[in-house]
Write an enzyme that holds these catalytic residues in place. Structure first.
Site, PDB file in Angstrom:
ATOM      1  CG  ASN A 380      -1.198   1.206   1.869  1.00  0.00           C
ATOM      2  OD1 ASN A 380      -1.750   2.088   0.530  1.00  0.00           O
ATOM      3  ND2 ASN A 380      -2.339   1.340   2.612  1.00  0.00           N
ATOM      4  CE  LYS A 382       0.007   3.053   4.404  1.00  0.00           C
ATOM      5  NZ  LYS A 382      -0.024   3.032   6.058  1.00  0.00           N
ATOM      6  CG  HIS A 467      -5.995   2.641   5.435  1.00  0.00           C
ATOM      7  ND1 HIS A 467      -4.940   3.238   5.778  1.00  0.00           N
ATOM      8  CD2 HIS A 467      -4.462   0.631   5.320  1.00  0.00           C
ATOM      9  CE1 HIS A 467      -4.082   2.391   6.772  1.00  0.00           C
ATOM     10  NE2 HIS A 467      -3.505   1.255   6.170  1.00  0.00           N
ATOM     11  CD  GLU A 469      -2.636   5.342   6.442  1.00  0.00           C
ATOM     12  OE1 GLU A 469      -2.755   5.718   5.333  1.00  0.00           O
ATOM     13  OE2 GLU A 469      -2.055   5.309   7.390  1.00  0.00           O
ATOM     14  CD  GLU A 539      -3.663  -2.148   7.230  1.00  0.00           C
ATOM     15  OE1 GLU A 539      -2.586  -2.676   6.730  1.00  0.00           O
ATOM     16  OE2 GLU A 539      -4.001  -0.956   7.253  1.00  0.00           O
ATOM     17  N   GLY A 545       2.565   2.221  11.116  1.00  0.00           N
ATOM     18  CA  GLY A 545       3.373   3.078  10.783  1.00  0.00           C
ATOM     19  C   GLY A 545       4.243   3.407  11.661  1.00  0.00           C
ATOM     20  CB  SER A 585       5.153  -2.126  12.107  1.00  0.00           C
ATOM     21  OG  SER A 585       5.412  -0.663  12.446  1.00  0.00           O
TER      22      SER A 585
HETATM   23  P1  13P Z   1       2.867   0.583   7.933  1.00  0.00           P
HETATM   24  O1  13P Z   1       4.055  -1.239   7.026  1.00  0.00           O
HETATM   25  O2  13P Z   1       3.897   1.296   6.841  1.00  0.00           O
HETATM   26  O3  13P Z   1       3.268   0.343   9.278  1.00  0.00           O
HETATM   27  O4  13P Z   1       1.417   0.581   7.375  1.00  0.00           O
HETATM   28  C1  13P Z   1       0.720  -0.506   6.620  1.00  0.00           C
HETATM   29  C2  13P Z   1      -0.159  -0.601   6.207  1.00  0.00           C
HETATM   30  O5  13P Z   1      -0.956   1.132   6.813  1.00  0.00           O
HETATM   31  C3  13P Z   1      -0.447  -0.691   5.134  1.00  0.00           C
HETATM   32  O6  13P Z   1      -1.955  -0.911   4.903  1.00  0.00           O
END
Ligand code: 13P
Length: 623
Positions: A380, A382, A467, A469, A539, A545, A585
């Site tokens: 992803n 982002k 997601h 976010e 997640e 992150g 992560s």
């Molecule tokens: P990270 O791997 O950067 O923690 O992000 C995970 C994520 O949100 C994947 O959709």
């Protein structure tokens, strides 16, 4: 069978050599003397005997335990081939009285030795050509423990026996042996003792009977060759002689050296005791030390000492009365070898059994996962990468996976603008393509939105929905997501649907409740057929992150719960088939452990998907 016969024969013949290295050294010297080699019966022969004994012993250990099978069986075959040639020559030429295969423990005729070696050679050749039929008794991983133990055991035994006397006395002169009975021709005496012969070096008179028939104690100092004898213990010998003289105990020395050697000995040591003449081989059999000491009582060997542990005068009285020390050393020595080894073999079997069991279960689970559901690593991106950077990244990933095929499905989910150009540079067989979002409307006046149909039209096959976010920053509710999921499915997109709790919810122990509500809110109105196009991604928001990964156990616990929730709603088959990815992560360093869990079918990767090396490292966790 061949393994046991060859293995135990090597073990036994190695054992008698390390238990009596000096005996073997004498036998080696008999060969060098026959060939006229200028080597004395001393240090070099002893080193040769120890090396031979330890090597044979170790090969025996390897073959019996099935360790280092190729090397051991090849070495055994080479040794047996050489030995068979040698014994054929001995059989034909008769250069030495005893080949020395089993030291003094077992004496075979040359014919018997040759026959034994032919049989062993055949067995050894069979093993060398079929090394993998040699049964392994200890796992490869723990084999070193047995090897090291056997090596230390063999070397210690050899060095101890060389320094003092053999721990097991295979000679006819072992404590308890009656020389007198043998000379009298008694049937229950060791017939080898009939060779006992001592003579007066001056007149040649036979004094064997005088020594063997003497009542009470007699000391016999044995110095096969005075020229090479260690004279560092003279004082103690002389003290002993003085004690014997004071107590009217006979004390003789026996040597095979000639008059010069005898005179030299007297000069060097100040010997005042009578010196008798004897045959070299017989003296070497009496005691494995030069000089060595023998105590006879009524013609029976009571005790023996090497030059390194001659008795002190103090306390000798008690020793004179003591019974022959017959030891019991053999079974003790064997127990010291076999019991620890057995312990290792059993512990290893238990350990391996456990490992095998775990491995078996893992393989079963793995196969099940493989059959039932796809393993997926999805990236992803982002809101990262310009168009050019994104295309270059996709291209690089495509090349890396072309060169090294992945063992799982790989998908990259990119911003909308990358979709069409990236679709042009990737091989869809290797890399799937997805969007990170799509609209909750079919089409129309929704400025800035991109519909599921538009996503599909770029060549993309997947879309991430739900997601955290988007839920947090764009206020996507379960209802909105439900619309999006439906539209995505209508447009033949596979949906990667994200669920996960925030930190406060986990700390409050509400993670299951939260995740279940997310599933129910957006997916529970789907049919089973529709649901088969859903990939779930758990997640935990607190791990995204942040560098703070959920532990593999936490992930597994939640994945199992999710699968159960799906099973309750859509049935066991749907639950078995749905891939549940972990996200948050995830890195090359932790992916393997997380993916090894039964209910984890891959990962949804954020930051680490932006570098090919990292993303590939995670993909490789499935290898
Ligand atoms: P990270 O791997 O950067 O923690 O992000 C995970 C994520 O949100 C994947 O959709």
């Amino acid at each position: 069978m061949a393994q046991l016969v060859v293995g135990f024969t090597f073990l036994a013949s190695g054992f008698v050599k390390v238990a009596d290295p000096m005996g073997m050294a004498h036998k080696l010297h008999a060969y060098t003397a026959y060939w006229g080699l200028p080597v004395s019966d001393g240090f070099l022969m002893e080193v040769g005997a120890v090396v031979m004994g330890v090597a044979e012993f170790m090969l025996g250990v390897y073959v019996v335990l099935g360790a280092r099978r190729r090397m051991a069986t090849a070495a055994v075959a080479v040794v047996m081939a050489a030995m068979t040639v040698l014994t054929a020559w001995i059989y034909a030429v008769n250069p030495v009285p005893d080949c020395g295969c089993f030291g003094d423990a077992l004496t075979l005729t040359h014919g018997e030795t040759l026959a034994k070696n032919v049989v062993l050679l055949l067995a050894a050749l069979y093993l060398a050509t079929h090394p993998l039929r040699v049964k392994r008794m200890v796992s490869e991983r723990n084999g070193w423990i047995t090897s090291v133990y056997a090596l230390v055991y063999a070397i210690t035994l050899a060095l101890y026996s060389l320094h003092y006397l053999p721990l097991i006395d295979f000679t006819p002169y072992a404590p308890g042996a009656s020389i007198r009975k043998a000379l009298e021709g008694s049937a229950d005496a060791d017939q080898r003792l009939a060779n006992f012969y001592l003579a007066d070096p001056q007149g040649g008179e036979d004094l064997s009977y005088q020594v063997a028939e003497a009542q009470g104690c007699v000391f016999l100092l044995v110095v096969p060759q005075t020229e090479v004898a260690d004279d560092g213990c003279n004082d103690r010998i002389n003290d002993l002689y003085d004690y014997c003289a004071d107590h009217s105990l006979p004390f003789y020395m026996a040597t095979a050296s000639d008059s010069t050697g005898r005179a030299d000995w007297c000069d060097r040591t100040g010997a005042a005791y009578p010196i008798l003449q004897a045959e070299d081989t017989e003296l070497q059999a009496m005691v494995r030390s030069n000089p060595g000491l023998l105590l006879l009582r009524d013609g029976v060997v009571v005790a023996k000492w090497s030059n390194n542990n001659l008795p002190e005068v103090e306390g000798l009285e008690a020793r004179l009365q003591a019974l022959p020390d017959k030891g019991g050393a053999l079974w003790r020595l064997l127990a010291w070898f076999f019991l620890p080894l057995l312990l290792v073999v059993v512990a290893d079997a238990l350990w391996i059994g456990h490992k095998f069991y775990r491995h078996h279960i893992y393989v079963k689970q793995f196969k099940l996962k493989r059959i039932m559901r796809k393993k997926i690593v999805a990236g992803n991106w982002k809101m990262n990468k310009t168009l050019q950077e994104g295309v270059a990244l996709a291209q690089e990933l495509n090349e890396a996976l072309t060169a090294d095929k992945p063992n799982c499905d790989v998908v990259i989910c990119t911003p909308f603008i990358h979709l069409a150009p990236v679709a042009g540079v990737i091989n869809p067989e290797l890399v799937g393509l997805g969007a990170e979002n799509c609209a909750d409307k079919v089409s129309g006046a929704y400025t800035g939105e991109v519909s599921a149909a538009m996503v599909r039209s770029t060549g993309a096959t997947h879309v991430i929905l739900g997601h955290s976010e988007r839920r947090a920053y764009y206020h996507e509710t379960p209802e909105i997501l439900k619309e999006k999921v439906n539209l995505a499915l209508e447009n033949n997109l596979e949906v990667i649907f994200c669920i996960g709790e925030v930190l406060e919810e986990r700390e409050a122990g509400k993670q299951n409740e939260v995740v279940k509500a997310q599933l129910e809110g957006s997916l529970f109105d789907l049919t089973a057929e529709q649901f088969s196009h859903i990939i779930l991604a758990y997640e935990p928001v607190w791990a995204i992150g942040t560098g703070k990964t959920a532990t593999a156990e936490q992930a597994e616990e939640m994945h199992a719960f999710i699968r159960q929730t799906i099973a309750d709603k859509f049935g066991a088959e749907a639950a078995e088939n749905v891939s549940i990815l972990y996200g948050g992560s995830c890195k090359p360093s932790n992916a393997k452990e997380i993916f090894s869990k039964e209910n984890v079918d891959g990962g949804l990767i954020g930051g680490a998907a932006l570098k090919v090396a990292d993303f590939k490292g995670i993909i490789d966790a499935w290898k």
